[in-house]
Design an enzyme around this catalytic site. Structure first.
Site, PDB file in Angstrom:
ATOM      1  N   GLU A  80      39.699  40.853  25.691  1.00 12.32           N
ATOM      2  CA  GLU A  80      39.098  39.530  25.821  1.00 12.32           C
ATOM      3  C   GLU A  80      37.661  39.572  26.335  1.00 12.32           C
ATOM      4  O   GLU A  80      36.811  38.792  25.891  1.00 12.32           O
ATOM      5  CB  GLU A  80      39.962  38.656  26.731  1.00 12.32           C
ATOM      6  CG  GLU A  80      41.255  38.158  26.090  1.00 12.32           C
ATOM      7  CD  GLU A  80      42.347  39.216  26.050  1.00 12.32           C
ATOM      8  OE1 GLU A  80      43.367  39.006  25.376  1.00 12.32           O
ATOM      9  OE2 GLU A  80      42.165  40.268  26.707  1.00 12.32           O
ATOM     10  N   HIS A 140      51.692  32.898  29.954  1.00 13.32           N
ATOM     11  CA  HIS A 140      51.674  32.135  28.717  1.00 13.32           C
ATOM     12  C   HIS A 140      51.763  30.626  28.965  1.00 13.32           C
ATOM     13  O   HIS A 140      51.924  29.865  28.012  1.00 13.32           O
ATOM     14  CB  HIS A 140      52.841  32.546  27.812  1.00 13.32           C
ATOM     15  CG  HIS A 140      52.760  33.943  27.298  1.00 13.32           C
ATOM     16  ND1 HIS A 140      52.964  35.030  28.092  1.00 13.32           N
ATOM     17  CD2 HIS A 140      52.487  34.429  26.054  1.00 13.32           C
ATOM     18  CE1 HIS A 140      52.844  36.135  27.367  1.00 13.32           C
ATOM     19  NE2 HIS A 140      52.546  35.796  26.139  1.00 13.32           N
TER      20      HIS A 140
END
Length: 340
Positions: free
Chosen positions: A75, A144
């Site tokens: 990322e 998540h």
């Protein structure tokens, strides 16, 4: 901050059709790619797979692997690449697959994305859109289901936007990609499959504009993103108790629409802020402070908050105890009646 005219829509306006939020986001990205050759999408699995939630489905087939680019699982590298792309005049749209996956890129976001325009005295804007699927309610595991909007809202130089409806998902994403300022675009995962009748001909909201989605006389619910449906449901249930509630969808956390929010609160004299993220130091605390400072003489009760708990996000079977519920919202509304 940049003031923009409404972006054009390349799709064919027609009669409203039943559309999911995921489909509206996909349509927004497709229209942006068609209209502007400088727009590029990059992220993990956004190409061939079409994204974990299929938001980029079909875009690589139509525009090619260089316009909709699969990246390594890194990322910080993804966002760092986007910084370089924007410095060279492109408009990258980054997908951070899941909310907590964005944390490794936080240094790039805070140190470079948010500061570059100020660092260069306005000479080098970074028109980057960072799409982050966020929030709970889908039974997902750790990393998540985070609601991380407060981290970004606390960082000067960033817009922070989150849609709660199908129409706003399309319109706000179009605005975000067209903006010369970096936008953290928070997408409520639990609403990806929500449906509404929608057409590309619907008006496109401005960044920084809240929406009064329901008017009432007794109290005002202030919310955004994944908590909007729960607030609307609470307002309907409240009718049986004789309460008439307004509901305001913030849509944009930064910039914040003080005018619309304060007008709605002054009209009722009472307010409850509702969001999924933890309460301490959350966006709701800032909203409560702003409303209190600007509406003090109109308030009949303190501004209350209904939020997620001040704990890490729980396992899937326990998330119903963590998230704001209709019952918790109505309990706060009931408290407004005597906390004077």
């Amino acid at each position: 901050m940049t003031t923009l005219a409404p972006p054009a829509v390349s799709g064919t306006p027609g009669a409203p059709t039943s559309t999911t939020m995921a489909q509206a986001l996909n349509a927004a990205l497709r229209d942006c790619l068609r209209e502007d050759p400088d727009v590029h999408i990059l992220g993990e699995d956004v190409g061939t797979l079409g994204g974990v939630f299929r938001i980029t489905d079909g875009l690589a087939d139509e525009f090619g692997a260089l316009r909709c680019l699969d990246t390594p699982l890194a990322e910080a590298g993804i966002l760092g690449t986007a910084v370089g792309m924007a410095m060279y005049g492109l408009r990258p749209v980054v997908e951070m697959q899941f909310d907590a996956f964005a944390y490794p890129a936080f240094e790039q976001l805070v140190s470079h994305v948010a500061r570059m325009r100020n660092r260069t005295a306005g000479k080098m804007p970074l028109p980057i859109t960072i799409r982050i699927p966020y929030g709970g309610g889908i039974g997902a595991v750790e990393h998540h289901s985070d609601s991380s909007e407060a981290y970004y809202a606390h960082t000067p130089g960033l817009h922070v936007v989150t849609p709660g409806t199908v129409a706003d998902a399309y319109g706000l994403l179009r605005r975000a990609v067209a903006s010369d300022d970096p936008v953290v675009f928070m997408e409520p995962k639990r609403l990806y499959w929500s449906k509404a009748d929608w057409s590309v001909a619907e008006p496109v909201p401005a960044l920084g504009s809240a929406s009064v989605v329901r008017t009432g006389t007794d109290a005002t619910l202030l919310t955004y993103g994944p908590s909007l449906p729960g607030c609307l449901e609470a307002a309907e249930v409240a009718r049986a108790a004789g309460w008439d509630l307004s509901v305001v969808d913030l849509r944009s956390i930064v910039p914040f629409d003080d005018e619309t929010v304060c007008a709605a609160v002054r009209a009722t004299g009472r307010a409850v802020v509702v969001h999924e993220s933890s309460g301490f130091g959350g966006v709701g605390a800032e909203i409560a402070a702003r409303v209190t400072e600007r509406c003090f003489h109109h308030l009949s009760s303190p501004v209350l908050r209904v939020t997620g708990l001040d704990t890490p996000y729980p396992p899937p079977l326990l998330e119903r105890h963590y998230l704001p519920t209709v019952e918790r919202i109505l309990d706060a509304v009931a408290r407004l009646q005597w906390e004077q």
